[in-house]
Scaffold this motif. Structure first.
Motif, PDB file in Angstrom:
ATOM      1  N   SER A 175       2.026  -0.942  22.924  1.00  0.00           N
ATOM      2  CA  SER A 175       3.068  -1.927  22.654  1.00  0.00           C
ATOM      3  C   SER A 175       3.676  -1.634  21.281  1.00  0.00           C
ATOM      4  O   SER A 175       3.088  -0.909  20.468  1.00  0.00           O
ATOM      5  CB  SER A 175       2.480  -3.341  22.667  1.00  0.00           C
ATOM      6  N   LYS A 176       4.827  -2.229  21.017  1.00  0.00           N
ATOM      7  CA  LYS A 176       5.478  -2.046  19.720  1.00  0.00           C
ATOM      8  C   LYS A 176       4.580  -2.548  18.598  1.00  0.00           C
ATOM      9  O   LYS A 176       4.379  -1.858  17.592  1.00  0.00           O
ATOM     10  CB  LYS A 176       6.826  -2.773  19.702  1.00  0.00           C
ATOM     11  N   ALA A 177       4.025  -3.744  18.771  1.00  0.00           N
ATOM     12  CA  ALA A 177       3.170  -4.331  17.732  1.00  0.00           C
ATOM     13  C   ALA A 177       1.950  -3.451  17.453  1.00  0.00           C
ATOM     14  O   ALA A 177       1.588  -3.220  16.289  1.00  0.00           O
ATOM     15  CB  ALA A 177       2.745  -5.732  18.144  1.00  0.00           C
ATOM     16  N   LYS A 178       1.317  -2.932  18.508  1.00  0.00           N
ATOM     17  CA  LYS A 178       0.130  -2.086  18.350  1.00  0.00           C
ATOM     18  C   LYS A 178       0.491  -0.765  17.675  1.00  0.00           C
ATOM     19  O   LYS A 178      -0.236  -0.278  16.805  1.00  0.00           O
ATOM     20  CB  LYS A 178      -0.512  -1.836  19.724  1.00  0.00           C
ATOM     21  N   ALA A 179       1.623  -0.184  18.053  1.00  0.00           N
ATOM     22  CA  ALA A 179       2.063   1.072  17.433  1.00  0.00           C
ATOM     23  C   ALA A 179       2.338   0.874  15.943  1.00  0.00           C
ATOM     24  O   ALA A 179       1.925   1.691  15.111  1.00  0.00           O
ATOM     25  CB  ALA A 179       3.303   1.611  18.147  1.00  0.00           C
ATOM     26  N   ILE A 180       3.034  -0.207  15.598  1.00  0.00           N
ATOM     27  CA  ILE A 180       3.311  -0.507  14.186  1.00  0.00           C
ATOM     28  C   ILE A 180       2.000  -0.678  13.418  1.00  0.00           C
ATOM     29  O   ILE A 180       1.834  -0.152  12.313  1.00  0.00           O
ATOM     30  CB  ILE A 180       4.206  -1.757  14.063  1.00  0.00           C
ATOM     31  N   GLN A 181       1.062  -1.393  14.017  1.00  0.00           N
ATOM     32  CA  GLN A 181      -0.246  -1.612  13.388  1.00  0.00           C
ATOM     33  C   GLN A 181      -0.969  -0.278  13.148  1.00  0.00           C
ATOM     34  O   GLN A 181      -1.515  -0.045  12.068  1.00  0.00           O
ATOM     35  CB  GLN A 181      -1.084  -2.533  14.273  1.00  0.00           C
ATOM     36  N   LEU A 182      -0.964   0.606  14.142  1.00  0.00           N
ATOM     37  CA  LEU A 182      -1.625   1.908  14.005  1.00  0.00           C
ATOM     38  C   LEU A 182      -0.961   2.770  12.925  1.00  0.00           C
ATOM     39  O   LEU A 182      -1.658   3.429  12.134  1.00  0.00           O
ATOM     40  CB  LEU A 182      -1.619   2.656  15.340  1.00  0.00           C
ATOM     41  N   ILE A 183       0.358   2.769  12.881  1.00  0.00           N
ATOM     42  CA  ILE A 183       1.072   3.569  11.879  1.00  0.00           C
ATOM     43  C   ILE A 183       0.779   3.038  10.481  1.00  0.00           C
ATOM     44  O   ILE A 183       0.427   3.804   9.567  1.00  0.00           O
ATOM     45  CB  ILE A 183       2.596   3.570  12.157  1.00  0.00           C
ATOM     46  N   ASN A 184       0.907   1.719  10.283  1.00  0.00           N
ATOM     47  CA  ASN A 184       0.644   1.132   8.975  1.00  0.00           C
ATOM     48  C   ASN A 184      -0.791   1.388   8.524  1.00  0.00           C
ATOM     49  O   ASN A 184      -1.041   1.682   7.354  1.00  0.00           O
ATOM     50  CB  ASN A 184       0.966  -0.362   8.973  1.00  0.00           C
ATOM     51  N   ALA A 185      -1.739   1.304   9.450  1.00  0.00           N
ATOM     52  CA  ALA A 185      -3.135   1.578   9.113  1.00  0.00           C
ATOM     53  C   ALA A 185      -3.319   3.041   8.720  1.00  0.00           C
ATOM     54  O   ALA A 185      -4.079   3.362   7.799  1.00  0.00           O
ATOM     55  CB  ALA A 185      -4.041   1.220  10.295  1.00  0.00           C
ATOM     56  N   SER A 186      -2.605   3.944   9.399  1.00  0.00           N
ATOM     57  CA  SER A 186      -2.769   5.379   9.111  1.00  0.00           C
ATOM     58  C   SER A 186      -2.199   5.765   7.747  1.00  0.00           C
ATOM     59  O   SER A 186      -2.673   6.705   7.128  1.00  0.00           O
ATOM     60  CB  SER A 186      -2.133   6.228  10.215  1.00  0.00           C
ATOM     61  N   ILE A 187      -1.174   5.021   7.276  1.00  0.00           N
ATOM     62  CA  ILE A 187      -0.589   5.351   5.967  1.00  0.00           C
ATOM     63  C   ILE A 187      -1.119   4.440   4.852  1.00  0.00           C
ATOM     64  O   ILE A 187      -0.812   4.642   3.679  1.00  0.00           O
ATOM     65  CB  ILE A 187       0.960   5.307   6.000  1.00  0.00           C
ATOM     66  N   GLY A 188      -1.905   3.445   5.229  1.00  0.00           N
ATOM     67  CA  GLY A 188      -2.556   2.602   4.234  1.00  0.00           C
ATOM     68  C   GLY A 188      -1.662   1.558   3.582  1.00  0.00           C
ATOM     69  O   GLY A 188      -2.019   1.007   2.545  1.00  0.00           O
ATOM     70  N   GLN A 189      -0.513   1.293   4.173  1.00  0.00           N
ATOM     71  CA  GLN A 189       0.376   0.240   3.664  1.00  0.00           C
ATOM     72  C   GLN A 189       1.279  -0.256   4.769  1.00  0.00           C
ATOM     73  O   GLN A 189       1.480   0.427   5.773  1.00  0.00           O
ATOM     74  CB  GLN A 189       1.187   0.732   2.470  1.00  0.00           C
ATOM     75  N   ASN A 190       1.824  -1.452   4.579  1.00  0.00           N
ATOM     76  CA  ASN A 190       2.687  -2.063   5.593  1.00  0.00           C
ATOM     77  C   ASN A 190       4.140  -1.682   5.353  1.00  0.00           C
ATOM     78  O   ASN A 190       4.903  -2.434   4.773  1.00  0.00           O
ATOM     79  CB  ASN A 190       2.519  -3.584   5.590  1.00  0.00           C
ATOM     80  N   VAL A 191       4.513  -0.494   5.811  1.00  0.00           N
ATOM     81  CA  VAL A 191       5.881   0.000   5.666  1.00  0.00           C
ATOM     82  C   VAL A 191       6.719  -0.404   6.871  1.00  0.00           C
ATOM     83  O   VAL A 191       7.845  -0.854   6.728  1.00  0.00           O
ATOM     84  CB  VAL A 191       5.885   1.540   5.493  1.00  0.00           C
ATOM     85  N   LEU A 192       6.162  -0.248   8.063  1.00  0.00           N
ATOM     86  CA  LEU A 192       6.890  -0.578   9.282  1.00  0.00           C
ATOM     87  C   LEU A 192       6.727  -2.056   9.601  1.00  0.00           C
ATOM     88  O   LEU A 192       5.658  -2.630   9.385  1.00  0.00           O
ATOM     89  CB  LEU A 192       6.389   0.241  10.468  1.00  0.00           C
TER      90      LEU A 192
END
Length: 194
Positions: free
Chosen positions: A78-95
């Motif tokens: 889902s969009k929410a899950k993808a955003i969560q995974l990306i933000n977790a991988s970069i260590g900050q809430n960018v998306l």
């Protein structure tokens, strides 16, 4: 995987057809009796039933959606899950939901389809392309596209920028919304998530 399954099904159907032609049709001569005919027919029906059961078992085992060809065992992101995974991988809430667009591969045409406000190109534009397994994160930095009208197709009814990103091998990650431009998104891939 799906290609292999299709090949197996085609081979099994070929065997069934062969058995029908060679075994299933009774070879009646004037010396054949009714009992031999019934045995031959029963043998064919038993063989056909075994092969049909094998084909059904393969289909159930792989849980293939017959209309789309997609593997049903794969959990869609889902969009929410993808955003969560990306933000977790970069260590900050960018998306966030407001600076990110999300699309799955269109069922009718092999593309990811977005309608984006032209103003979105004034800031970093994040695109998430959901695949059958995993997704691709694209980032088009602000200032990359100064005038979307010169590069992309603009919808006449609402003025939105229409992005159609090809998922086909020969045009992979290229814009196919218009005959011109052919914007290539490959250089904007930040990361592919499995």
């Amino acid at each position: 995987m799906i290609t292999n399954l299709i090949i197996i099904i085609i081979l099994l159907l070929g065997v069934i057809y062969y058995l029908y032609i060679k075994i299933g049709k009774p070879h009646i001569t004037t010396t054949d009796n009714e009992k031999a005919y019934k045995l031959n027919k029963q043998f064919f029906l038993e063989k056909r039933e075994v092969y049909v059961e094998d084909v059904e078992e393969v289909i159930e085992e792989h849980e293939i959606d017959h209309l789309s060809g997609n593997d049903l065992n794969v959990e869609k992101i889902s969009k929410a899950k993808a955003i969560q995974l990306i933000n977790a991988s970069i260590g900050q809430n960018v998306l966030s939901n407001s600076n990110t667009n999300f699309a799955s591969i269109n069922k009718a045409i092999p593309i990811w389809w977005f309608d984006v406000n032209q103003k979105r190109f004034l800031e970093d534009l994040h695109l998430i392309l959901a695949k059958n397994e995993g997704f691709i994160w694209l980032k088009i930095p602000k200032g990359t596209v100064k005038d979307p009208k010169k590069i992309f197709y603009i919808r006449g009814d609402n003025g939105l920028v229409q992005l159609k990103i090809s998922s086909e091998r020969y045009n992979y990650l290229k814009d196919v919304s218009s005959g011109e431009g052919r914007f290539n998104y490959k250089e904007y891939v930040v990361r592919e998530f499995p």
